[in-house]
Design a protein around this motif. Structure first.
Motif, PDB file in Angstrom:
ATOM      1  N   GLU A 158      51.199  39.508  49.372  1.00 17.92           N
ATOM      2  CA  GLU A 158      50.099  40.448  49.630  1.00 17.92           C
ATOM      3  C   GLU A 158      50.397  41.235  50.910  1.00 17.92           C
ATOM      4  OE1 GLU A 158      46.556  38.205  47.254  1.00 17.92           O
ATOM      5  OE2 GLU A 158      46.666  37.838  49.402  1.00 17.92           O
TER       6      GLU A 158
ATOM      7  N   THR B 198      47.542  45.511  48.579  1.00 17.78           N
ATOM      8  CA  THR B 198      46.982  45.686  49.922  1.00 17.78           C
ATOM      9  C   THR B 198      45.654  44.944  50.023  1.00 17.78           C
ATOM     10  OG1 THR B 198      47.916  47.916  49.895  1.00 17.78           O
ATOM     11  CG2 THR B 198      46.399  47.388  51.697  1.00 17.78           C
ATOM     12  N   ARG B 199      45.600  43.971  50.904  1.00 20.20           N
ATOM     13  CA  ARG B 199      44.356  43.211  51.092  1.00 20.20           C
ATOM     14  C   ARG B 199      43.554  43.767  52.262  1.00 20.20           C
ATOM     15  NH1 ARG B 199      44.695  42.380  47.119  1.00 20.20           N
ATOM     16  NH2 ARG B 199      45.426  40.681  45.836  1.00 20.20           N
TER      17      ARG B 199
ATOM     18  N   ALA C 136      40.748  53.049  50.868  1.00 19.15           N
ATOM     19  CA  ALA C 136      41.088  51.617  50.853  1.00 19.15           C
ATOM     20  C   ALA C 136      40.106  50.837  49.979  1.00 19.15           C
ATOM     21  CB  ALA C 136      41.097  51.062  52.272  1.00 19.15           C
TER      22      ALA C 136
ATOM     23  N   ALA D  28      40.685  47.053  49.080  1.00 19.06           N
ATOM     24  CA  ALA D  28      41.126  46.475  50.364  1.00 19.06           C
ATOM     25  C   ALA D  28      39.991  46.506  51.386  1.00 19.06           C
ATOM     26  CB  ALA D  28      42.322  47.267  50.898  1.00 19.06           C
TER      27      ALA D  28
END
Ligand code: C6P
Length: 417
Positions: free
Chosen positions: A125, A176-177, A201, A206
């Motif tokens: 991740e 993308t966390r 995001a 995210a």
């Protein structure tokens, strides 16, 4: 600067000379010259109302918080929790449960990395930051990547010091966390399009942290309008005390996050078999907090709102424009950071003169600027320079301060030309 809209148009009727009189430290002479303080991006000075609020707390109210039934402990608790409510209003958070008091921006980001990040990130991740971040918004994520096997991705900037927004969109991926970005760059002054970043995001699922250390004294921050998940800032950049700062976190996220540090105040019950934790925000505030710092911070918020955040921003913008135009007239000066939207920070180099030497010469003239890498070494690497000289403006700076800076630089130029 505003959180969501372009900067208001200067000039304003802002009376900086009067504001300056609220700051006793600025009355002194340094090296035989009147002090010209152009280092507010490193730390702002404190006005009398902040100093008096802290003094009143210390002389009338101090005891430990949340721990006693006696009058002083209650007064201290009221002052501390009152400061939390003041902070909630200041950034328009939905609830005081979203306001965690910390030591500063650095601690706030580390808290998110270690509590939110460690529990949620897995190998493969990604965490997305930008190339203009302060070390406080780089290193905690590198440490987290080492701990979890996650990968750090960096969105590039261009030669003006602007974020390459197209690259940001490309680098945002289903992996993308977390996206962690500065609101304003401390080394370049660039204002980032944080609202756009948050929206993009979120569309990818995210979570977004904004490092607001350099934005908080120059803009009205509305965390609900921004829609960010976390917003971090330090009291000392907002004319408040050192050692106090704020982590705003969305309530649902904070509630789901494990505690970070263990100790007093963050628990509900403790036994050797099982400990249960307090609710946010206290779950993240182990040990005796910086009570007088919180009181001073609340007074600083009253102070800047009294002056008017929009008026301060317009005034500083005018100083920035004056100084930028003045620097452009001095041969050998190169401005580092020429983004279309900037806030209060002017970084530059002078041909043939190391920034540290420049800082020393200016200091002899009573002009305080910061020199070095500004805890943003990747920015220096990008521009292929070891350091910059940086002048930064606050609500108490005047046009005379800008003139003093330009005169001192002209003198330095004579020495080094
Ligand atoms: N920048 C400067 O001179 P602390 O030290 O925790 O209060 O703030 C850290 C920090 C985080 N992010 C940004 C964008 C910052 O500018 C800072 C502090 C100061 O630029 C000191 S290095």
């Amino acid at each position: 600067m505003s959180a969501t809209a372009p900067l208001p148009a200067p000039p304003s009727a802002f009376d900086a000379a009067r504001v300056r009189r609220d700051f006793p430290i600025l009355e002194q002479r340094v090296n035989g010259r009147p002090l010209v303080y152009l280092d507010s991006a490193a730390s702002g000075q404190r006005p009398l109302p902040v100093l008096r609020a802290v003094e009143h707390y210390e002389t009338h109210c101090h005891a430990n918080v949340h721990r006693g039934v006696h009058a002083l402990s209650q007064a201290a608790t009221e002052a501390f929790e009152g400061a939390r409510e003041r902070t909630r209003q200041f950034i328009n958070a939905a609830s005081t449960r979203e306001i965690v008091f910390v030591r500063g921006t650095t601690e706030a980001i580390n808290l998110v990395a270690q509590s939110f990040g460690r529990a949620r990130l897995a190998p493969g991740e990604e965490i997305l930051i930008t190339a203009l971040e302060h070390h406080a918004n780089i290193v905690p994520w590198q440490m987290l990547c080492e701990q979890t096997g996650a990968t750090l991705k960096v969105v590039p900037i261009d030669r003006r010091g602007e974020l390459e927004y197209g690259r940001f969109l490309e680098l945002l991926s289903p992996r993308t966390r977390l996206v962690a970005v500065a609101h304003v760059s401390n080394a370049l002054g660039t204002v980032l399009p944080v609202k756009q970043i948050v929206d993009a995001a979120h569309a990818r699922g995210a979570v977004v942290l904004i490092d607001g250390a350099q934005a908080i004294p120059h803009a009205r921050i509305d965390v609900r309008a921004l829609g960010c998940d976390f917003y971090a800032f330090s009291g000392h950049k907002l004319y408040g005390p050192t050692g106090i700062g704020v982590l705003y976190g969305r309530e649902a996220l904070l509630a789901a996050m494990p505690p970070w540090q263990g100790g007093g105040d963050m628990i509900r019950t403790v036994s050797f078999e099982k400990t249960t934790y307090n609710d946010p925000p206290w779950k993240f505030e182990a040990g005796t907090p910086n009570i007088s710092g919180a009181v001073g911070l609340a007074a600083a918020m009253d102070y800047v709102e009294g002056l008017g955040l929009e008026a301060i921003a317009a005034h500083e913008q005018r100083l920035l424009e004056l100084a930028t135009a003045g620097l452009a007239r001095i041969p050998g000066i190169r401005i580092i950071g020429t983004a279309a939207r900037k806030a209060s920070v002017l970084s530059f180099t002078m041909e043939g003169c190391h920034p540290h030497d420049l800082g020393t010469i200016l200091d002899a003239e009573g002009v305080a600027i910061r020199t070095g890498h500004h805890c943003a070494m990747p920015v220096m690497t990008f521009f292929d320079i070891p350091a910059t000289a940086r002048a930064s403006f606050g609500c108490y700076n005047t046009e005379a301060d800008v003139e003093a800076l330009l005169a001192a630089l002209a003198k330095a130029r004579e020495v080094f030309a």
